[in-house]
Enzyme design. Structure first.
Site, PDB file in Angstrom:
ATOM      1  N   SER A   1      -6.440   4.873  10.791  1.00  0.00           N
ATOM      2  CA  SER A   1      -4.995   4.846  11.057  1.00  0.00           C
ATOM      3  C   SER A   1      -4.393   6.244  11.192  1.00  0.00           C
ATOM      4  O   SER A   1      -3.373   6.557  10.582  1.00  0.00           O
ATOM      5  CB  SER A   1      -4.265   4.066   9.954  1.00  0.00           C
TER       6      SER A   1
ATOM      7  N   GLU B   1      -4.183  -2.502  11.617  1.00  0.00           N
ATOM      8  CA  GLU B   1      -3.206  -3.528  11.250  1.00  0.00           C
ATOM      9  C   GLU B   1      -2.967  -4.536  12.376  1.00  0.00           C
ATOM     10  O   GLU B   1      -2.420  -5.611  12.148  1.00  0.00           O
ATOM     11  CB  GLU B   1      -1.890  -2.881  10.836  1.00  0.00           C
TER      12      GLU B   1
ATOM     13  N   ARG C   1      -0.060 -10.529   7.600  1.00  0.00           N
ATOM     14  CA  ARG C   1      -0.602 -10.545   8.958  1.00  0.00           C
ATOM     15  C   ARG C   1      -1.486 -11.764   9.227  1.00  0.00           C
ATOM     16  O   ARG C   1      -1.713 -12.115  10.386  1.00  0.00           O
ATOM     17  CB  ARG C   1      -1.327  -9.234   9.258  1.00  0.00           C
TER      18      ARG C   1
ATOM     19  N   SER D   1      -8.154   4.577   3.237  1.00  0.00           N
ATOM     20  CA  SER D   1      -6.778   4.417   3.712  1.00  0.00           C
ATOM     21  C   SER D   1      -6.163   5.785   3.992  1.00  0.00           C
ATOM     22  O   SER D   1      -6.269   6.698   3.178  1.00  0.00           O
ATOM     23  CB  SER D   1      -5.928   3.692   2.669  1.00  0.00           C
TER      24      SER D   1
ATOM     25  N   GLY E   1       0.812  -1.209   0.000  1.00  0.00           N
ATOM     26  CA  GLY E   1       0.000   0.000   0.000  1.00  0.00           C
ATOM     27  C   GLY E   1       0.844   1.258   0.000  1.00  0.00           C
ATOM     28  O   GLY E   1       0.516   2.249  -0.664  1.00  0.00           O
TER      29      GLY E   1
END
Length: 424
Positions: free
Chosen positions: A196, A310, A382, A167, A93
């Site tokens: 985030s 995340e 992840r 994002s 990303g």
């Protein structure tokens, strides 16, 4: 068992280990962008060397930037940016959102593409924003990769409004290159909350450390045109990659210390201190680093993870092993990550006998006895980390495509094994 599967090791005793972690991916890739756009040479000390950061370095080299790798540092020599060039973003990303604004400053065409899944990740807002700021981009009307940035050596800049609810990288990508735009950039977000936020704080902090003039308000960021200073960037350990190691202390009732944990940081992973404490861990910061001790039992948590999405896969794995139910919310945006992480976690944990239900913006997890089986990873680093945590307590968890963890943490299985043997 398929020969391509990694069987996650079961912990036969409480872990007792110190686990040094490689550098932060987020800081490394931001430092590389700022160093590439600086007026003079720079150095990135203790960078993460992983698929995502090597893709960023290769992309910048393709535009003419000199990057020389030494023992514990990369030396970056800015040059005039030029195409033609072909950029492979992989599934990163940060590369797919940070590189196009840089490519717009190059002279000549820059073709951008990546892994098949990368073509599904949100790109429309940043492409539209770059066009509004004066860049020419040919994407065939897809608002996605592949596309070509037809750079002219300069970008006008100015004010632009975007929806960055998919994002925070959509904002960060514009801000990092903004000092080199003729008018700078004012980015205004309109839409659901930007996820985030700590990553945006990291972008602003690093821009200021590079000499940029940055103003922030509620859903607005302004970067003035000006020089970016060549400097030394010292990269912190990647705190998000600490989640599974610190979580192992909780699962096994043991002790894990991560050395070099910064006193103050913009990394989202710093939230692990509070989240693991809420699940029943003893958490202490000291001169040796951050230490987490398990007490032998732990419980679920009701947590809004919007700012730290995340961490969700590892926290979901912990929740599936906890003593009480959990609700993890604020993370609808994870559907647009390396995979649809919410659907993937539901499918894979339930495939081991779990009880996970997808919510409009998260997951509801009710602990149940789990059994072994194949845990698919969907090319998502992840998901590997989540599977490893489950495997501590569940024999026979076979992890498909464990190599995908190299996206941000090469050598993970070796680190994991050393932790379990007390040699971490």
């Amino acid at each position: 068992m398929s020969s391509s599967h990694w069987v996650a090791p079961v912990a036969d005793a409480p872990v007792d280990a110190t686990v040094p972690l490689p550098g932060s991916k987020s800081m490394t890739n931001r430092a590389l962008i700022l160093a590439a756009l600086a007026e003079g040479p720079g150095t990135v000390v203790r960078p993460l060397r992983s698929r995502d950061t090597l893709l960023m370095a290769d992309a910048l080299r393709g535009l003419g930037v000199g990057i020389v790798e030494e023992d514990d540092r990369w030396r970056v020599s800015p040059n005039e940016l030029a195409g033609p060039a072909q950029v492979d973003v992989g599934l990163a990303g940060t590369v797919m959102r940070f590189l196009p604004p840089v490519a717009a400053l190059a002279r000549g065409p820059v073709d951008v593409d990546g892994d098949p899944r990368s073509r599904e990740r949100p790109m429309g807002p940043i492409l539209a924003a770059l066009r509004a700021l004066g860049a020419e981009i040919d994407d065939g009307g897809r608002d996605a990769m592949p596309f070509t940035v037809r750079g002219t050596g300069a970008v006008a800049g100015g004010a632009v409004t975007i929806d960055a609810s998919g994002s925070s990288q959509l904002v960060s990508g514009l801000l990092l290159a903004a000092p080199r735009f003729a008018k700078g950039v004012e980015v205004r977000h309109e839409g659901p909350p930007v996820p985030s936020a700590p990553h945006l704080e990291m972008t602003v902090r690093m821009l200021r450390e590079a000499g940029a003039a940055v103003e922030t308000g509620e859903d607005v960021w302004r970067v003035a045109p000006g020089a970016i200073l060549g400097r030394e960037w010292v990269i912190e350990p990647d705190l998000s990659n600490a989640a599974q190691f610190l979580g192992a202390a909780l699962v096994t009732g043991g002790r894990v210390t991560v050395p070099g944990w910064p006193d103050g940081t913009a990394q989202p992973g710093d939230a692990l201190r509070g989240l693991l404490a809420r699940m029943g861990a003893e958490v202490a910061a000291g001169p040796d680093g951050l230490t987490v001790r398990g007490t032998g039992t732990f419980h679920g948590v009701d947590a809004d993870l919007h700012e730290v999405g995340e961490l969700t896969p590892v926290l979901a794995a912990l929740a599936a092993l906890a003593g009480t139910p959990s609700r993890l919310t604020g993370i609808a945006h994870l559907r647009g990550h390396e995979t649809d992480r919410l659907a993937a976690l539901v499918s894979e944990i339930n495939g081991l006998g779990g009880d996970v239900r997808e919510l409009p913006d998260g997951l509801e997890i009710r602990p149940r006895p789990l059994h072994g089986g194949v845990f698919r990873t969907y090319d998502d680093h992840r998901m590997v980390m989540a599977a490893a945590v489950l495997g501590l307590a569940v024999p026979g968890v076979e992890v498909e495509n464990v190599a995908t963890v190299g996206k941000t943490l090469p050598g993970f299985t070796e680190l994991w094994g050393r932790m379990l043997t007390g040699k971490g």
